[in-house]
Write a protein that holds these residues in place. Structure first.
Motif, PDB file in Angstrom:
ATOM      1  N   ASP A  15       0.874  -1.183   0.000  1.00 21.41           N
ATOM      2  CA  ASP A  15       0.000   0.000   0.000  1.00 21.41           C
ATOM      3  C   ASP A  15       0.906   1.226   0.000  1.00 21.41           C
ATOM      4  O   ASP A  15       1.626   1.473   0.968  1.00 21.41           O
ATOM      5  N   ILE A  16       0.908   1.985  -1.101  1.00 23.63           N
ATOM      6  CA  ILE A  16       1.772   3.173  -1.168  1.00 23.63           C
ATOM      7  C   ILE A  16       1.015   4.442  -0.786  1.00 23.63           C
ATOM      8  O   ILE A  16       1.525   5.552  -0.955  1.00 23.63           O
ATOM      9  N   GLY A  17      -0.187   4.275  -0.270  1.00 21.80           N
ATOM     10  CA  GLY A  17      -0.945   5.416   0.221  1.00 21.80           C
ATOM     11  C   GLY A  17      -1.865   6.024  -0.817  1.00 21.80           C
ATOM     12  O   GLY A  17      -1.935   5.573  -1.970  1.00 21.80           O
ATOM     13  N   ASP A  18      -2.572   7.065  -0.422  1.00 19.57           N
ATOM     14  CA  ASP A  18      -3.479   7.763  -1.330  1.00 19.57           C
ATOM     15  C   ASP A  18      -2.678   8.484  -2.403  1.00 19.57           C
ATOM     16  O   ASP A  18      -1.701   9.189  -2.098  1.00 19.57           O
ATOM     17  N   GLN A  19      -3.100   8.309  -3.660  1.00 19.05           N
ATOM     18  CA  GLN A  19      -2.411   8.925  -4.789  1.00 19.05           C
ATOM     19  C   GLN A  19      -3.396   9.772  -5.605  1.00 19.05           C
ATOM     20  O   GLN A  19      -4.580   9.437  -5.711  1.00 19.05           O
ATOM     21  N   PRO A  20      -2.922  10.862  -6.188  1.00 18.47           N
ATOM     22  CA  PRO A  20      -3.789  11.680  -7.038  1.00 18.47           C
ATOM     23  C   PRO A  20      -3.976  11.035  -8.399  1.00 18.47           C
ATOM     24  O   PRO A  20      -3.267  10.086  -8.755  1.00 18.47           O
ATOM     25  N   VAL A  21      -4.930  11.529  -9.162  1.00 26.94           N
ATOM     26  CA  VAL A  21      -5.073  11.128 -10.562  1.00 26.94           C
ATOM     27  C   VAL A  21      -4.069  11.958 -11.354  1.00 26.94           C
ATOM     28  O   VAL A  21      -4.170  13.186 -11.406  1.00 26.94           O
ATOM     29  N   SER A  22      -3.096  11.296 -11.944  1.00 26.09           N
ATOM     30  CA  SER A  22      -1.930  12.007 -12.471  1.00 26.09           C
ATOM     31  C   SER A  22      -2.205  12.830 -13.725  1.00 26.09           C
ATOM     32  O   SER A  22      -1.364  13.645 -14.118  1.00 26.09           O
ATOM     33  N   ASN A  23      -3.372  12.646 -14.366  1.00 32.39           N
ATOM     34  CA  ASN A  23      -3.681  13.490 -15.521  1.00 32.39           C
ATOM     35  C   ASN A  23      -4.522  14.709 -15.143  1.00 32.39           C
ATOM     36  O   ASN A  23      -4.883  15.508 -16.008  1.00 32.39           O
ATOM     37  N   ARG A  24      -4.809  14.857 -13.857  1.00 28.31           N
ATOM     38  CA  ARG A  24      -5.645  15.971 -13.395  1.00 28.31           C
ATOM     39  C   ARG A  24      -4.761  17.131 -12.919  1.00 28.31           C
ATOM     40  O   ARG A  24      -4.652  17.407 -11.721  1.00 28.31           O
ATOM     41  N   TYR A  25      -4.134  17.796 -13.867  1.00 23.25           N
ATOM     42  CA  TYR A  25      -3.296  18.948 -13.524  1.00 23.25           C
ATOM     43  C   TYR A  25      -4.171  20.052 -12.927  1.00 23.25           C
ATOM     44  O   TYR A  25      -5.296  20.292 -13.380  1.00 23.25           O
ATOM     45  N   LEU A  26      -3.647  20.715 -11.919  1.00 19.95           N
ATOM     46  CA  LEU A  26      -4.408  21.731 -11.198  1.00 19.95           C
ATOM     47  C   LEU A  26      -4.226  23.102 -11.830  1.00 19.95           C
ATOM     48  O   LEU A  26      -3.112  23.492 -12.187  1.00 19.95           O
ATOM     49  N   LEU A  27      -5.320  23.826 -11.953  1.00 17.40           N
ATOM     50  CA  LEU A  27      -5.248  25.195 -12.471  1.00 17.40           C
ATOM     51  C   LEU A  27      -4.746  26.153 -11.399  1.00 17.40           C
ATOM     52  O   LEU A  27      -4.059  27.132 -11.697  1.00 17.40           O
ATOM     53  N   ASN A  28      -5.085  25.832 -10.157  1.00 17.45           N
ATOM     54  CA  ASN A  28      -4.651  26.660  -9.017  1.00 17.45           C
ATOM     55  C   ASN A  28      -4.047  25.742  -7.959  1.00 17.45           C
ATOM     56  O   ASN A  28      -4.467  24.591  -7.804  1.00 17.45           O
ATOM     57  N   GLN A  29      -3.087  26.262  -7.233  1.00 18.34           N
ATOM     58  CA  GLN A  29      -2.342  25.432  -6.287  1.00 18.34           C
ATOM     59  C   GLN A  29      -3.222  24.894  -5.155  1.00 18.34           C
ATOM     60  O   GLN A  29      -2.919  23.840  -4.585  1.00 18.34           O
ATOM     61  N   ASP A  30      -4.316  25.582  -4.857  1.00 20.33           N
ATOM     62  CA  ASP A  30      -5.175  25.157  -3.745  1.00 20.33           C
ATOM     63  C   ASP A  30      -6.463  24.484  -4.213  1.00 20.33           C
ATOM     64  O   ASP A  30      -7.412  24.335  -3.439  1.00 20.33           O
ATOM     65  N   ASP A  31      -6.520  24.068  -5.491  1.00 17.92           N
ATOM     66  CA  ASP A  31      -7.710  23.378  -5.999  1.00 17.92           C
ATOM     67  C   ASP A  31      -7.930  22.051  -5.275  1.00 17.92           C
ATOM     68  O   ASP A  31      -6.979  21.377  -4.878  1.00 17.92           O
ATOM     69  N   ASP A  32      -9.197  21.668  -5.134  1.00 11.98           N
ATOM     70  CA  ASP A  32      -9.515  20.345  -4.598  1.00 11.98           C
ATOM     71  C   ASP A  32      -9.150  19.276  -5.621  1.00 11.98           C
ATOM     72  O   ASP A  32      -9.172  19.517  -6.839  1.00 11.98           O
ATOM     73  N   GLU A  33      -8.801  18.092  -5.135  1.00 12.79           N
ATOM     74  CA  GLU A  33      -8.511  16.992  -6.049  1.00 12.79           C
ATOM     75  C   GLU A  33      -8.898  15.662  -5.419  1.00 12.79           C
ATOM     76  O   GLU A  33      -8.971  15.531  -4.193  1.00 12.79           O
ATOM     77  N   VAL A  34      -9.149  14.680  -6.287  1.00 14.11           N
ATOM     78  CA  VAL A  34      -9.485  13.329  -5.852  1.00 14.11           C
ATOM     79  C   VAL A  34      -8.203  12.543  -5.616  1.00 14.11           C
ATOM     80  O   VAL A  34      -7.273  12.600  -6.421  1.00 14.11           O
ATOM     81  N   GLN A  35      -8.152  11.833  -4.500  1.00 14.42           N
ATOM     82  CA  GLN A  35      -7.059  10.901  -4.259  1.00 14.42           C
ATOM     83  C   GLN A  35      -7.658   9.542  -3.908  1.00 14.42           C
ATOM     84  O   GLN A  35      -8.776   9.456  -3.387  1.00 14.42           O
ATOM     85  N   HIS A  36      -6.904   8.492  -4.223  1.00 16.00           N
ATOM     86  CA  HIS A  36      -7.407   7.132  -4.047  1.00 16.00           C
ATOM     87  C   HIS A  36      -6.234   6.232  -3.668  1.00 16.00           C
ATOM     88  O   HIS A  36      -5.141   6.385  -4.219  1.00 16.00           O
ATOM     89  N   PRO A  37      -6.436   5.300  -2.726  1.00 15.85           N
ATOM     90  CA  PRO A  37      -5.321   4.432  -2.336  1.00 15.85           C
ATOM     91  C   PRO A  37      -4.852   3.530  -3.471  1.00 15.85           C
ATOM     92  O   PRO A  37      -5.671   2.963  -4.209  1.00 15.85           O
ATOM     93  N   ILE A  38      -3.541   3.428  -3.623  1.00 17.64           N
ATOM     94  CA  ILE A  38      -2.937   2.497  -4.569  1.00 17.64           C
ATOM     95  C   ILE A  38      -2.420   1.313  -3.754  1.00 17.64           C
ATOM     96  O   ILE A  38      -1.465   1.436  -2.984  1.00 17.64           O
ATOM     97  N   VAL A  39      -3.087   0.171  -3.914  1.00 14.08           N
ATOM     98  CA  VAL A  39      -2.722  -1.047  -3.201  1.00 14.08           C
ATOM     99  C   VAL A  39      -2.432  -2.134  -4.229  1.00 14.08           C
ATOM    100  O   VAL A  39      -3.270  -2.426  -5.088  1.00 14.08           O
ATOM    101  N   LEU A  40      -1.252  -2.720  -4.150  1.00 17.29           N
ATOM    102  CA  LEU A  40      -0.841  -3.756  -5.094  1.00 17.29           C
ATOM    103  C   LEU A  40      -1.084  -5.133  -4.495  1.00 17.29           C
ATOM    104  O   LEU A  40      -0.719  -5.392  -3.345  1.00 17.29           O
ATOM    105  N   GLY A  41      -1.725  -5.991  -5.268  1.00 24.35           N
ATOM    106  CA  GLY A  41      -1.978  -7.361  -4.837  1.00 24.35           C
ATOM    107  C   GLY A  41      -1.496  -8.354  -5.876  1.00 24.35           C
ATOM    108  O   GLY A  41      -1.121  -7.979  -6.991  1.00 24.35           O
ATOM    109  N   GLN A  42      -1.526  -9.623  -5.522  1.00 26.49           N
ATOM    110  CA  GLN A  42      -1.055 -10.672  -6.436  1.00 26.49           C
ATOM    111  C   GLN A  42      -2.031 -11.836  -6.450  1.00 26.49           C
ATOM    112  O   GLN A  42      -2.435 -12.341  -5.394  1.00 26.49           O
TER     113      GLN A  42
END
Length: 400
Positions: A15-42
């Motif tokens: 589990d590398i923690g909550d990560q942003p959506v990497s194509n969602r560039y922010l227009l302003n530095q304080d914009d809200d953004e979605v983050q979601h946990p990245i968990v790797l399984g096998q």
């Protein structure tokens, strides 16, 4: 936990923690953004690595129409040559592609007189014509495949480049592919090979848009489990990640649905376990490296404002040690990185005499080109290094 409808269990590894959506560039530095946990399984059955509970694919649709992704193509002439030599392939052969990523392959095959067509996003799948693979995979199901066949007929060869790793329901996706080919038809699957990234403990491999992470062996075991006969298998080498190409046919019976012998997959379980266990130690080493770099050099920049930089900076939590992210894509300049909220600027910033270290976060194929173009930076005492373990300029060589 079910493994994306493959009816088998998955073991959570990392589990590398909550990560942003990497194509969602922010227009302003304080914009809200979605983050979601990245968990790797096998997958306990096939050894295949996957994201556990990935972000819903509709959340991955880019906000900007200028965002594009490219796949390696130098090997396509060789691939086409191999396809033309497959049994039963002649001038009457019909070839189809499932997305825009297959266009260049279809064009090559058309030059040899083969009839080609491509699934139309709007007409065949009911999505926007410029939709990305995150949307294509969601709508390429057996129902739509059946309707496509009613209109165009089944094909002799189906090209499927760099989309299977995005599929949320791999069972349904593969069944749709089977429906599109005739009884003697070939399916040509191309996917990124994650073996080098796993061996090198490269955590930029993890990306919210890739649900699956294949190696040579786990691709073969997965295809076997999914009822495919393997006709040909080729590994095309590239500096960052190789391209795996499997030519398969749907099996006539269920006998091929067995899994490759356990000794073939033992190395895959060991590889994945090592990758997971090394994350925390390497995260600490990365942090210490950049703390020392700031102390010695002052300002630090990254070059390349894509998902690789986004993952590296945010998963290792070093955003407070970085000043800017450089990218000469005009549409990115003036925006802010997802997660880290670092400003994106043009390469003119390399003329700043207080900036002495620039981390390359672009595909290693492009590193030399960037260094050549910005030779004034190195002439003034600046240094380019790379975030990637497999690069000759990698910072990983400084880790103990």
């Amino acid at each position: 936990m079910k493994f994306h409808n493959l009816n088998t269990s998955v073991n959570e590894l990392l589990d590398i923690g909550d990560q942003p959506v990497s194509n969602r560039y922010l227009l302003n530095q304080d914009d809200d953004e979605v983050q979601h946990p990245i968990v790797l399984g096998q997958c306990s059955k096939t050894g295949l690595l996957c994201l556990v509970n990935p972000l819903p694919c509709n959340k991955l649709v880019p906000k900007y129409d200028w965002i594009t992704y490219s796949e390696p193509e130098p090997h396509l002439d060789d691939l086409v040559s191999k396809l033309l030599q497959l049994p039963g392939i002649d001038n009457d052969t019909v070839v189809a592609g499932v997305s825009f990523k297959d266009t260049s392959t279809l064009q090559r095959l058309a030059k040899f007189g083969l009839s080609t067509w491509e699934i139309k996003a709007t007409q065949d799948l009911g999505i926007a014509e410029n939709a990305g693979v995150e949307s294509v995979q969601a709508h390429l199901n057996t129902k739509n495949a059946t309707n496509i066949v009613k209109k165009n007929g089944q094909v002799d060869i189906l090209i499927v480049r760099h989309i299977a790793e995005h599929a949320y329901d791999l069972n349904e996706f593969f069944e749709a592919l089977k429906a599109l080919v005739n009884s003697n038809g070939y399916i040509v699957l191309e996917l990124p090979d994650c073996e080098n990234s796993l061996n090198g403990c490269d955590y930029t491999m993890l990306w919210e848009e890739h649900v699956y992470y294949f190696t040579q062996e786990t691709l073969k075991s997965t295809l076997s489990a999914q009822g495919f006969d393997l006709i040909d298998f080729t590994v095309y080498p590239y500096p960052m990640e190789n391209s795996l190409v499997a030519v398969v046919k749907p099996s006539d019976t269920h006998s091929s649905r067995g899994i490759r012998k356990s000794h073939d997959l033992k190395a895959e379980f060991l590889r994945a376990t090592y990758y997971a266990r090394q994350f925390s130690p390497i995260k600490n080493q990365v942090r210490h490296y950049f703390e020392a770099a700031v102390k010695a050099n002052g300002k630090v920049a990254f070059f390349g404002a894509g998902h690789l930089a986004c993952t590296f900076i945010w998963s290792f939590q070093i955003h407070d040690l970085i000043n800017v992210v450089i990218d000469d894509e005009p549409n990115k300049i003036g925006k802010f990185m997802p997660g880290s909220r670092l400003p994106i600027v043009g390469s003119h910033v390399l003329s700043d005499p207080t900036l002495k270290l620039c981390m390359l976060s672009v595909n290693p194929l492009s590193e030399h080109k960037i260094i050549e173009k910005n030779s004034a930076f190195t002439a003034a005492g600046g240094e380019f290094l790379s975030i990637f373990p497999n690069s000759a300029r990698s910072i990983h060589k400084y880790f103990s």
